[in-house]
Design a protein around this motif. Structure first.
Motif, PDB file in Angstrom:
ATOM      1  N   SER A 210       0.836  -1.209   0.000  1.00  0.00           N
ATOM      2  CA  SER A 210       0.000   0.000   0.000  1.00  0.00           C
ATOM      3  C   SER A 210       0.864   1.250   0.000  1.00  0.00           C
ATOM      4  O   SER A 210       0.500   2.272  -0.589  1.00  0.00           O
ATOM      5  CB  SER A 210      -0.935   0.004   1.218  1.00  0.00           C
ATOM      6  OG  SER A 210      -0.258   0.368   2.417  1.00  0.00           O
ATOM      7  N   ARG A 213       2.333   1.623  -3.495  1.00  0.00           N
ATOM      8  CA  ARG A 213       1.263   2.070  -4.391  1.00  0.00           C
ATOM      9  C   ARG A 213       1.053   3.570  -4.282  1.00  0.00           C
ATOM     10  O   ARG A 213       0.715   4.229  -5.272  1.00  0.00           O
ATOM     11  CB  ARG A 213      -0.029   1.319  -4.051  1.00  0.00           C
ATOM     12  CG  ARG A 213      -1.251   1.768  -4.831  1.00  0.00           C
ATOM     13  CD  ARG A 213      -2.483   0.973  -4.439  1.00  0.00           C
ATOM     14  NE  ARG A 213      -3.668   1.522  -5.073  1.00  0.00           N
ATOM     15  CZ  ARG A 213      -4.456   2.446  -4.525  1.00  0.00           C
ATOM     16  NH1 ARG A 213      -4.175   2.925  -3.310  1.00  0.00           N
ATOM     17  NH2 ARG A 213      -5.508   2.911  -5.172  1.00  0.00           N
ATOM     18  N   SER A 233      -5.651  -1.352  -6.514  1.00  0.00           N
ATOM     19  CA  SER A 233      -5.704  -1.383  -5.054  1.00  0.00           C
ATOM     20  C   SER A 233      -5.636  -2.800  -4.485  1.00  0.00           C
ATOM     21  O   SER A 233      -5.683  -2.977  -3.265  1.00  0.00           O
ATOM     22  CB  SER A 233      -6.975  -0.690  -4.548  1.00  0.00           C
ATOM     23  OG  SER A 233      -8.126  -1.319  -5.068  1.00  0.00           O
ATOM     24  N   CYS A 252      -4.392  -3.450  -0.873  1.00  0.00           N
ATOM     25  CA  CYS A 252      -3.354  -2.447  -0.612  1.00  0.00           C
ATOM     26  C   CYS A 252      -3.859  -1.061  -1.008  1.00  0.00           C
ATOM     27  O   CYS A 252      -3.093  -0.234  -1.494  1.00  0.00           O
ATOM     28  CB  CYS A 252      -2.058  -2.787  -1.348  1.00  0.00           C
ATOM     29  SG  CYS A 252      -2.204  -2.952  -3.135  1.00  0.00           S
ATOM     30  N   TYR A 257      -3.389   1.913   3.395  1.00  0.00           N
ATOM     31  CA  TYR A 257      -2.315   2.912   3.513  1.00  0.00           C
ATOM     32  C   TYR A 257      -2.504   3.771   4.762  1.00  0.00           C
ATOM     33  O   TYR A 257      -1.522   4.149   5.417  1.00  0.00           O
ATOM     34  CB  TYR A 257      -2.273   3.802   2.275  1.00  0.00           C
ATOM     35  CG  TYR A 257      -1.135   4.793   2.298  1.00  0.00           C
ATOM     36  CD1 TYR A 257       0.189   4.364   2.243  1.00  0.00           C
ATOM     37  CD2 TYR A 257      -1.379   6.157   2.402  1.00  0.00           C
ATOM     38  CE1 TYR A 257       1.240   5.277   2.283  1.00  0.00           C
ATOM     39  CE2 TYR A 257      -0.328   7.078   2.443  1.00  0.00           C
ATOM     40  CZ  TYR A 257       0.970   6.629   2.385  1.00  0.00           C
ATOM     41  OH  TYR A 257       2.017   7.533   2.430  1.00  0.00           O
TER      42      TYR A 257
END
Length: 293
Positions: A210, A213, A233, A252, A257
């Motif tokens: 996460s 990303r 995601s 993620c 996050y």
């Protein structure tokens, strides 16, 4: 971004020396001098792993029973007792180092394949590595995986972290399994611990992905810095073992996050504030002591 992803307008090539390198839990951006906390360090310091306590205890017990006569003999000799005790209590460190060596070697094999480079000679002829490579190639063939980045350093200056993701890829079959468009870009990670029928993939991998990303920037191999491309995601962790492989989808997205940012705060507390939380024990003033006497 094999680094090959075309993520918007790229900066002029600046040389590989512009790529931040990890050192003692940090990445330093050579261009700006900014220090970014290493993602794996954040997770190591801020995310509890109670299962490791039981794993270490079980490993110590197994080592003790496997070497029981030797330990009993050493316990009768003071000169050998301390060395035997030290060996027994460090069993989890030896095992962790052994697994780390395998994990690093597997990552080298994967990276060479992704980049189309010759496989490292020492690993190519290592019989222990052969099944990992075979199963990785089987995963690539079975799921029609097309890689677009490997071992790419990414960072988020606003939130103060950086790390190196394993790879970015596309797979129409994985996309179909997750019911997303066929050209979806996924973030991927490889884990080599545990057994296929047991735990080997843990939720903190989702926290790690996460973060990657949500990177603001990525550094290409020529040292140029580009915006991080948009990835889905849901990420994929490839659980790679000598006996086979399993691709696990891990969430993620933005909610994960947010949890990573909380972990970052805990890690920062342990790094800085925790050292000054507990004060010295108080002593009664001298006047009170004299009065009591």
């Amino acid at each position: 971004m094999t680094n090959t992803v075309q993520a918007g307008a790229s900066a002029p090539a600046a040389g590989p020396d512009r790529i931040p390198r990890p050192s003692q839990g940090w990445y330093r951006d050579p261009e700006t001098g900014a220090k970014l906390r290493r993602v794996t360090t954040i997770l190591g310091q801020g995310f509890p792993k109670p299962e490791l306590v039981f794993w270490a205890a079980n490993l110590t017990a197994a080592d003790a029973f496997a070497t029981l006569p030797t330990l009993v003999s050493a316990s009768l000799r003071p000169a050998e007792r301390e060395a035997a005790y030290d060996w027994l209590r460090k069993g989890h460190i030896r095992k962790k180092d052994e697994r780390g060596d395998i994990g690093s070697a597997v990552h080298d094999l994967v990276e060479a394949h992704v980049l189309g480079e010759p496989l490292p000679e020492a690993l190519l002829h290592d019989p222990e590595m052969a099944p990992y490579l075979e199963n990785f190639l089987q995963f690539v063939a079975d799921w029609e995986v097309v890689f677009e980045a490997s071992e790419m350093t990414v960072g988020n200056f606003a939130d103060g972290w950086a790390g190196k993701l394993d790879y970015l890829f596309r797979s129409r079959l994985i996309a179909a399994a997750l019911r997303v468009p066929a050209d979806t870009l996924f973030i991927g990670d490889t884990k080599t611990g545990g057994e296929l029928d047991e735990k080997g993939v843990y939720p903190e991998a989702g926290l790690q992905m996460s973060a990657y990303r949500r990177a603001e920037v990525a550094w290409l191999r020529d040292g140029s810095k580009v915006p991080m491309p948009a990835v889905h995601s849901t990420g994929i962790v490839l659980h790679l073992r000598p006996e086979g492989y399993r691709p696990h989808p891990l969430l993620c997205g933005d909610d994960v996050y947010e949890a990573f940012l909380h972990v970052q705060q805990v890690a920062e507390f342990k790094r800085v504030l925790s050292k000054s939380v507990v004060g010295e024990a108080l002593a009664l003033p001298a006047t009170v002591t004299e009065r009591a006497a």
